[in-house]
Scaffold this motif. Structure first.
Motif, PDB file in Angstrom:
ATOM      1  N   ASP A  37       1.020  -1.068  -0.112  1.00 34.37           N
ATOM      2  CA  ASP A  37      -0.001   0.064  -0.087  1.00 34.37           C
ATOM      3  C   ASP A  37       0.907   1.185  -0.215  1.00 34.37           C
ATOM      4  O   ASP A  37       0.374   2.405   0.006  1.00 34.37           O
ATOM      5  N   LEU A  38       2.039   0.950   0.165  1.00 39.09           N
ATOM      6  CA  LEU A  38       3.088   2.404   0.066  1.00 39.09           C
ATOM      7  C   LEU A  38       3.432   2.490  -1.291  1.00 39.09           C
ATOM      8  O   LEU A  38       3.978   1.667  -1.933  1.00 39.09           O
ATOM      9  N   ARG A  39       3.912   3.657  -1.512  1.00 39.06           N
ATOM     10  CA  ARG A  39       4.442   4.150  -2.909  1.00 39.06           C
ATOM     11  C   ARG A  39       5.846   4.543  -2.412  1.00 39.06           C
ATOM     12  O   ARG A  39       6.324   5.498  -1.987  1.00 39.06           O
ATOM     13  N   LEU A  40       6.879   3.473  -2.844  1.00 46.46           N
ATOM     14  CA  LEU A  40       8.088   3.456  -2.339  1.00 46.46           C
ATOM     15  C   LEU A  40       9.297   3.754  -3.585  1.00 46.46           C
ATOM     16  O   LEU A  40       8.804   3.094  -4.758  1.00 46.46           O
ATOM     17  N   GLU A  41      10.093   4.382  -3.579  1.00 49.95           N
ATOM     18  CA  GLU A  41      11.251   4.544  -4.502  1.00 49.95           C
ATOM     19  C   GLU A  41      12.798   4.440  -3.957  1.00 49.95           C
ATOM     20  O   GLU A  41      12.623   4.610  -2.608  1.00 49.95           O
ATOM     21  N   ARG A  42      13.573   4.387  -4.751  1.00 53.84           N
ATOM     22  CA  ARG A  42      14.871   4.030  -4.097  1.00 53.84           C
ATOM     23  C   ARG A  42      15.847   5.049  -4.996  1.00 53.84           C
ATOM     24  O   ARG A  42      15.864   4.943  -6.211  1.00 53.84           O
ATOM     25  N   THR A  43      16.801   5.952  -4.565  1.00 56.26           N
ATOM     26  CA  THR A  43      17.600   6.462  -5.394  1.00 56.26           C
ATOM     27  C   THR A  43      18.782   5.959  -5.807  1.00 56.26           C
ATOM     28  O   THR A  43      18.927   4.757  -5.401  1.00 56.26           O
ATOM     29  N   ALA A  44      19.458   6.370  -6.804  1.00 50.45           N
ATOM     30  CA  ALA A  44      20.790   5.862  -7.350  1.00 50.45           C
ATOM     31  C   ALA A  44      21.704   5.508  -6.004  1.00 50.45           C
ATOM     32  O   ALA A  44      22.489   4.620  -6.013  1.00 50.45           O
ATOM     33  N   GLN A  45      21.564   6.421  -5.014  1.00 53.51           N
ATOM     34  CA  GLN A  45      22.638   5.993  -3.732  1.00 53.51           C
ATOM     35  C   GLN A  45      21.945   5.143  -2.770  1.00 53.51           C
ATOM     36  O   GLN A  45      22.465   4.776  -1.561  1.00 53.51           O
ATOM     37  N   GLY A  46      20.711   4.470  -3.175  1.00 54.30           N
ATOM     38  CA  GLY A  46      20.300   3.563  -2.265  1.00 54.30           C
ATOM     39  C   GLY A  46      19.287   4.054  -1.217  1.00 54.30           C
ATOM     40  O   GLY A  46      18.783   3.472  -0.249  1.00 54.30           O
ATOM     41  N   GLU A  47      19.091   5.196  -1.080  1.00 51.84           N
ATOM     42  CA  GLU A  47      18.121   6.120  -0.099  1.00 51.84           C
ATOM     43  C   GLU A  47      16.652   5.756  -0.452  1.00 51.84           C
ATOM     44  O   GLU A  47      16.231   5.628  -1.515  1.00 51.84           O
ATOM     45  N   LEU A  48      16.087   5.108   0.698  1.00 49.44           N
ATOM     46  CA  LEU A  48      14.607   4.886   0.371  1.00 49.44           C
ATOM     47  C   LEU A  48      13.697   6.217   0.558  1.00 49.44           C
ATOM     48  O   LEU A  48      13.845   7.240   1.355  1.00 49.44           O
ATOM     49  N   ILE A  49      12.716   6.343  -0.433  1.00 51.45           N
ATOM     50  CA  ILE A  49      11.836   7.455  -0.581  1.00 51.45           C
ATOM     51  C   ILE A  49      10.307   6.996  -0.383  1.00 51.45           C
ATOM     52  O   ILE A  49      10.131   5.838  -0.976  1.00 51.45           O
ATOM     53  N   VAL A  50       9.490   7.403   0.658  1.00 46.26           N
ATOM     54  CA  VAL A  50       8.268   7.027   0.757  1.00 46.26           C
ATOM     55  C   VAL A  50       7.433   8.439   0.143  1.00 46.26           C
ATOM     56  O   VAL A  50       7.675   9.364   0.532  1.00 46.26           O
ATOM     57  N   ASN A  51       6.722   8.052  -0.835  1.00 50.98           N
ATOM     58  CA  ASN A  51       5.792   9.127  -1.532  1.00 50.98           C
ATOM     59  C   ASN A  51       4.490   8.914  -0.779  1.00 50.98           C
ATOM     60  O   ASN A  51       3.766   8.163  -1.106  1.00 50.98           O
ATOM     61  N   PRO A  52       3.972  10.109  -0.388  1.00 56.17           N
ATOM     62  CA  PRO A  52       2.820  10.250  -0.037  1.00 56.17           C
ATOM     63  C   PRO A  52       1.609  10.167  -0.750  1.00 56.17           C
ATOM     64  O   PRO A  52       1.699  10.592  -2.003  1.00 56.17           O
ATOM     65  N   GLY A  88       7.071   0.417 -11.567  1.00 58.27           N
ATOM     66  CA  GLY A  88       8.712   0.448 -11.114  1.00 58.27           C
ATOM     67  C   GLY A  88       9.683   0.542 -12.100  1.00 58.27           C
ATOM     68  O   GLY A  88       9.692  -0.585 -12.890  1.00 58.27           O
ATOM     69  N   PHE A  89      10.500   1.317 -12.181  1.00 55.25           N
ATOM     70  CA  PHE A  89      11.604   1.063 -13.161  1.00 55.25           C
ATOM     71  C   PHE A  89      12.947   1.227 -12.688  1.00 55.25           C
ATOM     72  O   PHE A  89      13.244   1.953 -11.991  1.00 55.25           O
ATOM     73  N   ILE A  90      13.931   0.356 -13.049  1.00 50.15           N
ATOM     74  CA  ILE A  90      15.252   0.429 -12.419  1.00 50.15           C
ATOM     75  C   ILE A  90      16.084   1.057 -13.579  1.00 50.15           C
ATOM     76  O   ILE A  90      16.244   0.689 -14.517  1.00 50.15           O
ATOM     77  N   LEU A  91      16.404   2.343 -13.198  1.00 48.59           N
ATOM     78  CA  LEU A  91      17.109   2.997 -14.050  1.00 48.59           C
ATOM     79  C   LEU A  91      18.710   2.734 -14.460  1.00 48.59           C
ATOM     80  O   LEU A  91      19.109   2.100 -13.426  1.00 48.59           O
ATOM     81  N   PRO A  92      19.340   2.794 -15.384  1.00 47.72           N
ATOM     82  CA  PRO A  92      20.911   2.488 -15.431  1.00 47.72           C
ATOM     83  C   PRO A  92      21.496   3.143 -14.282  1.00 47.72           C
ATOM     84  O   PRO A  92      22.722   2.526 -14.104  1.00 47.72           O
ATOM     85  N   ASN A  93      21.432   4.255 -13.509  1.00 47.92           N
ATOM     86  CA  ASN A  93      22.088   4.678 -12.570  1.00 47.92           C
ATOM     87  C   ASN A  93      21.812   3.863 -11.449  1.00 47.92           C
ATOM     88  O   ASN A  93      22.512   4.242 -10.137  1.00 47.92           O
ATOM     89  N   GLY A  94      21.010   2.834 -11.190  1.00 50.71           N
ATOM     90  CA  GLY A  94      20.573   2.207  -9.967  1.00 50.71           C
ATOM     91  C   GLY A  94      19.261   2.583  -9.404  1.00 50.71           C
ATOM     92  O   GLY A  94      18.913   1.634  -8.218  1.00 50.71           O
ATOM     93  N   ALA A  95      18.826   3.640  -9.703  1.00 48.39           N
ATOM     94  CA  ALA A  95      17.606   4.035  -8.821  1.00 48.39           C
ATOM     95  C   ALA A  95      16.343   3.188  -9.389  1.00 48.39           C
ATOM     96  O   ALA A  95      16.381   2.729 -10.503  1.00 48.39           O
ATOM     97  N   THR A  96      15.373   3.074  -8.445  1.00 48.00           N
ATOM     98  CA  THR A  96      14.299   2.555  -8.796  1.00 48.00           C
ATOM     99  C   THR A  96      13.133   3.677  -8.503  1.00 48.00           C
ATOM    100  O   THR A  96      12.841   3.898  -7.499  1.00 48.00           O
ATOM    101  N   ARG A  97      12.551   3.837  -9.768  1.00 49.55           N
ATOM    102  CA  ARG A  97      11.512   5.137  -9.845  1.00 49.55           C
ATOM    103  C   ARG A  97      10.306   4.880 -10.377  1.00 49.55           C
ATOM    104  O   ARG A  97      10.300   4.013 -11.371  1.00 49.55           O
ATOM    105  N   SER A  98       9.166   5.462 -10.089  1.00 42.98           N
ATOM    106  CA  SER A  98       7.809   5.229 -10.514  1.00 42.98           C
ATOM    107  C   SER A  98       7.339   6.558 -11.157  1.00 42.98           C
ATOM    108  O   SER A  98       6.849   7.410 -10.256  1.00 42.98           O
ATOM    109  N   PRO A  99       7.281   6.864 -12.580  1.00 45.80           N
ATOM    110  CA  PRO A  99       6.897   8.102 -12.915  1.00 45.80           C
ATOM    111  C   PRO A  99       5.357   8.089 -13.049  1.00 45.80           C
ATOM    112  O   PRO A  99       4.956   7.088 -12.805  1.00 45.80           O
ATOM    113  N   ASP A 100       4.654   9.440 -13.073  1.00 46.36           N
ATOM    114  CA  ASP A 100       3.243   9.510 -12.937  1.00 46.36           C
ATOM    115  C   ASP A 100       2.786   8.612 -14.106  1.00 46.36           C
ATOM    116  O   ASP A 100       1.550   7.926 -13.847  1.00 46.36           O
ATOM    117  N   ALA A 101       3.116   8.734 -15.384  1.00 44.18           N
ATOM    118  CA  ALA A 101       2.808   8.056 -16.493  1.00 44.18           C
ATOM    119  C   ALA A 101       4.012   7.671 -17.352  1.00 44.18           C
ATOM    120  O   ALA A 101       4.933   8.628 -17.359  1.00 44.18           O
TER     121      ALA A 101
END
Length: 192
Positions: A37-52, A88-101
């Motif tokens: 139920d959480l929208r989580l992302e991870r930066t290229a440096q491994g930092e956890l991001i919780v999107n409200p 979720g997309f794992i970008l070439p820089n190692g981040a895992t991101r979720s764009p709006d569309a």
């Protein structure tokens, strides 16, 4: 492959912005499966991001944008695959991101294995609609077209590979250009 996790006792934890929590790719995947139920992302440096969650107006605008892109994808399914904000997309820089569309060309999508298609997709989408702080990261990782839509100021920033950001004031529509041929986003519904 089905992953199972034992049910762990959970606790609530408030983390100040000054503290960065870092996780490995495997730890991130485990967190996502344990917290669907959480929208989580991870930066290229491994930092956890919780999107409200977004507010009502933002959610309505996002639905309009995703709906219009989804309709275009249905009539142009031979060109590629579209994704909503939960992909979720794992970008070439190692981040895992979720764009709006987002959208990925058919050739790039079909080059993925069945396993890669089921999990976080290990590539940068060709097209993204997302926040400004993330837009440069997507472009730097291979996105060919990006839109930052600012409804409060009725302004759009258009990002392209090796080009200056183009800023449009109060446009009524946006073209998908050669990335999404024939796609036109009607902004009248987004501006209301």
């Amino acid at each position: 492959m089905v992953q199972t996790f034992t049910q762990l006792e959970t606790i609530s934890l408030e983390v100040p912005n000054s503290i960065a929590l870092t996780v490995t790719g495997d730890q991130f995947e485990a967190l996502v499966f344990a917290n669907p139920d959480l929208r989580l992302e991870r930066t290229a440096q491994g930092e956890l991001i919780v999107n409200p969650p977004t507010g009502g107006e933002s959610s309505s605008r996002n639905l309009s944008i995703s709906g219009q892109l989804g309709n275009w994808c249905e009539t142009h399914e031979d060109l590629g695959e579209g994704f909503d904000s939960s992909g979720g997309f794992i970008l070439p820089n190692g981040a895992t991101r979720s764009p709006d569309a987002s959208w990925v060309s058919r050739a790039r999508w079909e080059a993925l294995t069945a396993k890669e298609r089921k999990g976080f997709v290990p590539l940068c989408p060709d097209f993204v609609s997302t926040l400004q702080t993330k837009m440069r990261e997507y472009i730097d990782n291979g996105a060919r077209l990006g839109w930052l839509i600012d409804p409060q100021n009725r302004r759009v920033e258009i990002y392209r590979q090796q080009a200056e950001v183009e800023i449009l004031a109060n446009p009524t529509e946006l073209s998908g250009e050669d990335v999404l041929p024939g796609f036109v986003l009607n902004l009248r519904r987004v501006w209301r």
